[in-house]
Design a protein around this motif. Structure first.
Motif, PDB file in Angstrom:
ATOM      1  N   PRO A 120      36.725 -11.518  14.229  1.00  0.00           N
ATOM      2  CA  PRO A 120      36.936 -10.333  13.415  1.00  0.00           C
ATOM      3  C   PRO A 120      35.641  -9.559  13.239  1.00  0.00           C
ATOM      4  CG  PRO A 120      38.041 -12.202  12.424  1.00  0.00           C
ATOM      5  CD  PRO A 120      37.222 -12.735  13.548  1.00  0.00           C
ATOM      6  N   GLY A 121      35.725  -8.282  13.459  1.00  0.00           N
ATOM      7  CA  GLY A 121      34.570  -7.435  13.280  1.00  0.00           C
ATOM      8  C   GLY A 121      33.702  -7.330  14.487  1.00  0.00           C
ATOM      9  N   GLY A 122      34.009  -7.949  15.566  1.00  0.00           N
ATOM     10  CA  GLY A 122      33.182  -7.823  16.743  1.00  0.00           C
ATOM     11  C   GLY A 122      33.795  -8.497  17.918  1.00  0.00           C
ATOM     12  N   VAL A 123      33.178  -8.328  19.087  1.00  0.00           N
ATOM     13  CA  VAL A 123      33.660  -8.946  20.298  1.00  0.00           C
ATOM     14  C   VAL A 123      32.513  -9.693  20.938  1.00  0.00           C
ATOM     15  CG1 VAL A 123      35.428  -7.231  20.715  1.00  0.00           C
ATOM     16  CG2 VAL A 123      33.159  -6.844  21.627  1.00  0.00           C
ATOM     17  N   GLY A 149      38.501 -11.007   6.311  1.00  0.00           N
ATOM     18  CA  GLY A 149      38.683  -9.576   6.109  1.00  0.00           C
ATOM     19  C   GLY A 149      37.373  -8.831   6.017  1.00  0.00           C
ATOM     20  N   LEU A 150      36.414  -9.404   5.290  1.00  0.00           N
ATOM     21  CA  LEU A 150      35.107  -8.763   5.171  1.00  0.00           C
ATOM     22  C   LEU A 150      34.381  -8.779   6.510  1.00  0.00           C
ATOM     23  CD1 LEU A 150      33.382  -7.361   3.062  1.00  0.00           C
ATOM     24  CD2 LEU A 150      32.280  -9.542   2.565  1.00  0.00           C
ATOM     25  N   SER A 151      34.564  -9.860   7.265  1.00  0.00           N
ATOM     26  CA  SER A 151      33.961  -9.932   8.586  1.00  0.00           C
ATOM     27  C   SER A 151      34.525  -8.860   9.507  1.00  0.00           C
ATOM     28  CB  SER A 151      34.197 -11.322   9.192  1.00  0.00           C
ATOM     29  OG  SER A 151      33.725 -11.383  10.511  1.00  0.00           O
ATOM     30  N   ALA A 152      35.843  -8.619   9.412  1.00  0.00           N
ATOM     31  CA  ALA A 152      36.499  -7.658  10.298  1.00  0.00           C
ATOM     32  C   ALA A 152      36.119  -6.217   9.972  1.00  0.00           C
ATOM     33  CB  ALA A 152      38.009  -7.822  10.221  1.00  0.00           C
ATOM     34  N   THR A 153      35.870  -5.934   8.706  1.00  0.00           N
ATOM     35  CA  THR A 153      35.641  -4.537   8.308  1.00  0.00           C
ATOM     36  C   THR A 153      34.207  -4.252   7.879  1.00  0.00           C
ATOM     37  OG1 THR A 153      36.309  -5.054   6.032  1.00  0.00           O
ATOM     38  CG2 THR A 153      38.028  -4.281   7.541  1.00  0.00           C
ATOM     39  N   GLY A 154      33.392  -5.289   7.763  1.00  0.00           N
ATOM     40  CA  GLY A 154      32.049  -5.104   7.227  1.00  0.00           C
ATOM     41  C   GLY A 154      31.229  -4.095   7.999  1.00  0.00           C
ATOM     42  N   ARG A 155      31.262  -4.202   9.333  1.00  0.00           N
ATOM     43  CA  ARG A 155      30.475  -3.280  10.136  1.00  0.00           C
ATOM     44  C   ARG A 155      30.984  -1.856   9.996  1.00  0.00           C
ATOM     45  NH1 ARG A 155      30.225  -3.586  16.654  1.00  0.00           N
ATOM     46  NH2 ARG A 155      32.473  -3.415  16.284  1.00  0.00           N
TER      47      ARG A 155
END
Length: 740
Positions: free
Chosen positions: A346-349, A629-635
């Motif tokens: 989540p939040g990156g690849v 959720g925070l990891s997915a949207t933090g950036r």
């Protein structure tokens, strides 16, 4: 909704030229209509409900030139010599020859004779297109005196409408900063450019809509600026969210068109709901009681709708043209090596294992906060409340030239008048007496009573209108119009005046505006908070989440008010902003800021909580869902907030002090919202409450309509598929609630 958005995103990407042609046709039609029927932004200085408006209407009706536009020409000899009578007489003659001028009152000299003021009265309001923002006639009239070595400064309504024009540097600074931030955040110039391009197209189309709006109502000259400020920020935010999701689907191996469809079907729902919350907040401005606020709300709403539409349709087109170049180079290499798919987190690849050391920074931070939620929640609350404390002493008052930069002629005129004639000469109180109710002796008695007051230093000779209906004179206060004692003076004088006498003028208007807006602020807050809480309850099926979100947003906005009070009213950083003194907060700013900021804060709330809710529905683990959720949207949230802060600080570099206050206040609020609130308060309180975050009484669940901000899976492109998706989500939710 997901089925429709999936089809929209996929069709836009599959047929890019059709989409572009549709936009060109729509834009051409709008710009054509704007050119043919559009209006010009102009201020509306009439204040329905203000007591001073009564006296203004009497002046306009009975005394030619009174109550309309005015200007003051201040002439000063820097050598200290007495000004020549011939020079002043020639100046008066040139001023009387200007368009719309009714009179140029003979010069009022200072005690030493080196300074004189010529008052100019016009036959139309300052909002007339011939006068608003047009200093050329005045400049031509005073040029000979300036050429002769005299200092000539301009004050009054007409010069103030043109003294501090917007230079547009705020947009340039904001866009440049956005590009730099996005390049560093996403590692790809292409992915950085897409959100900016989409936002600019939407903003351009929105400007045509604002021009059409100006044909139907008075739109403040500042409204397009505020609309641009918000439009750039939210436009980049929405496009950024879509580009991020599109990149995730590309990295999973989906074709470009399918990735675009899935991005719009998932993140597009957040865009639709987030923009809806902004619109609801903006509509709260109509409750402020002043027509100009309605114009601000409608103009900004047009910008928000335009950039949201551009994000949902143009981002897929631009993503189609960009192909896989939207991904960072390292991810493209990994795609080539793994035959078209990269494991994602989540939040990156490109972070295939789940080890903590390789998790996104925001995920590690969320875990750290969730381990000691009470400590972090208390610390964040203390920080916000400490910053908010100065707001308890915030004083609001409309801005006048005394708070502007000394680079402006209006400020120099104000200072000359104050130094030579006393501070009260810049804000006289105009007394209008109805001669059908008062005799000549009664008027003299009113003037005498005012002259005996210690806070009134002079009474000017009275003037009776040609029709004998009113008699007018000015009372000169002992202090300037922005003095903190002025509000009490206006109320005291008005309370002592007999029936048939009205107190009016610019200073009385300022006092009425300050009182009116101070009372209306709470009505706007109540409406915006109530409707926003209802919307969040509908989308997140929770009572706790929306109430908690409202409290956090109120805290961050209160903290921004506190910082503004310290910076401007206490004068802690006025030097850094090119200002030379402390000043009250403009009465126009708090309501405008609240309505905009509450909507923008809800944007981030939707982006973050929609992903947290996805994880909770999927796993049933409240604490882990916060981390994911925070990891997915933090950036996305961090980048979007940094862009917003840059945009608002860019506007703080403009000359006008009201624009500076809006820029600083909104930049501080967004910074606090994206850091203290989103990164500390949200994860700590959600970890503390656990499953109770999603508590909703069954009776309320039955009453509330169901709206989903974002979904993980893309439904089939059929009505049955869309129904099945919602049905499965509802069943998951009921199962979780039932087993808790």
């Amino acid at each position: 909704m997901s089925s429709f958005l999936h089809r929209l995103g996929r069709a836009s990407a599959a047929h890019p030229w059709r989409t572009i042609c549709a936009w060109l046709i729509a834009a051409g039609a709008l710009f054509g209509l704007a050119a043919a029927f559009g209006g010009t932004p102009q201020e509306d200085y009439n204040i329905p409900g203000a007591r001073a408006q009564v006296g203004i209407e009497q002046l306009r009706e009975h005394l030619p030139g009174a109550g309309n536009a005015s200007a003051r020409v201040v002439v000063h000899d820097p050598t200290g010599d007495r000004l020549g009578d011939a020079d002043l007489a020639t100046l008066e003659s040139r001023l009387k020859g200007m368009p719309h001028v009714v009179s140029a009152v003979p010069a009022q000299r200072s005690a030493d004779g080196d300074t004189a003021v010529v008052a100019v009265a016009y036959d139309v309001p300052v909002t007339d297109p011939d006068l608003m923002g047009n200093l050329d006639p005045l400049d031509r009239a005073v040029t000979p005196l300036r050429d002769a070595g005299l200092q000539v400064e301009l004050g009054g309504d007409v010069p103030e409408s043109a003294a501090a024009p917007m230079k547009g540097q705020g947009e340039i600074i904001g866009i440049a900063a956005a590009l730099v931030i996005l390049v560093f955040a996403f590692g790809s110039v292409v992915s950085a450019g897409l959100p900016i391009a989409s936002a600019l197209v939407g903003l351009g189309v929105g400007s045509a809509g604002i021009t059409l709006l100006a044909a139907t109502m008075n739109v403040s000259n500042s409204a397009p600026m505020v609309a641009s400020m918000v439009g750039i920020g939210v436009g980049i935010d929405y496009a950024l969210l879509l580009v991020t999701r599109h990149g995730e689907f590309l990295a999973e191996g989906h074709p470009v068109t399918e990735a675009a469809g899935r991005a719009v079907a998932t993140a597009g729902r957040s865009v639709v709901f987030a923009s809806s919350t902004v619109l609801v907040s903006l509509m709260g401005l109509r409750l402020a009681g002043l027509p100009t606020y309605s114009a601000f709300g409608f103009a900004t709403a047009i910008a928000v709708v335009s950039v949201a539409a551009a994000s949902l349709t143009l981002v897929p087109v631009l993503a189609r043209f960009a192909g896989r170049r939207i991904l960072p180079r390292r991810v493209r290499r990994e795609l080539a090596r793994t035959d078209g798919a990269v494991a994602t987190t989540p939040g990156g690849v490109g972070a295939p294992d789940g080890r903590l050391s390789r998790m996104p920074l925001t995920a590690r931070w969320a875990r750290k906060v969730s381990r000691r939620p009470v400590l972090w929640a208390v610390a964040a609350t203390v920080v916000l409340m400490t910053l908010a404390l100065p707001a308890l002493q915030m004083r609001t008052w409309p801005q006048d030239p005394s708070s502007q930069s000394t680079e402006l002629t209006t400020r120099r005129a104000y200072d000359l008048v104050s130094a030579e004639f006393g501070p009260g000469a810049n804000g006289p109180l105009t007394i209008v007496t109805d001669r059908t109710a008062l005799s000549e002796g009664d008027v003299a008695e009113v003037a005498g009573a005012l002259d005996e007051r210690a806070d009134i230093v002079a009474i000017t000779p009275s003037v009776t209108s040609p029709d004998g209906a009113i008699t007018v004179f000015d009372a000169i206060p002992a202090y300037g119009p922005t003095d903190e004692r002025m509000g009490d003076l206006v109320r005291d004088v008005r309370a002592d005046l007999p029936s048939g006498v009205e107190l009016t003028g610019g200073t009385a208007f300022f006092s009425d505006i300050a009182d009116l807006l101070a009372g209306r602020l709470w009505i706007v807050i109540a409406f915006v908070v109530a409707v926003s809480v209802l919307f969040l309850a509908m989308v997140f099926r929770s009572v706790v989440i929306p109430i908690k979100a409202a409290v956090m947003n109120l805290l961050s906005i209160a903290a921004a008010y506190g910082v503004m009070t310290a910076v401007f009213q206490w004068g802690w950083a006025t030097d850094l902003l090119g200002l030379d003194q402390a000043m009250p907060i403009s009465s126009w700013v708090p309501i405008l800021m609240f309505a905009i900021l509450f909507g923008l804060s809800m944007d981030y709330e939707v982006f973050l909580l929609s992903r947290i809710r996805e994880e909770w529905l999927r796993t049933g683990d409240s604490r882990a869902s916060v981390v994911q959720g925070l990891s997915a949207t933090g950036r996305v949230i961090t980048s979007a907030a940094a862009i917003m802060v840059a945009v608002f600080l860019g506007f703080a570099t403009e000359v006008d002090v009201v624009v500076k206050q809006i820029g600083i206040g909104m930049a501080v609020a967004i910074l606090l919202d994206a850091t203290v609130v989103r990164m500390v308060l949200v994860p700590s309180t959600m970890a503390l409450l656990g499953d109770w975050n999603w508590w909703l009484p069954r009776w309320l669940d039955r009453l509330l309509p169901t709206v989903r901000a974002e979904v993980t899976e893309v439904p089939d492109a059929t009505p049955d598929g869309a129904f099945a998706e919602d049905q499965v989500a509802d069943e998951q939710e009921r199962e979780l609630i039932g087993t808790r």
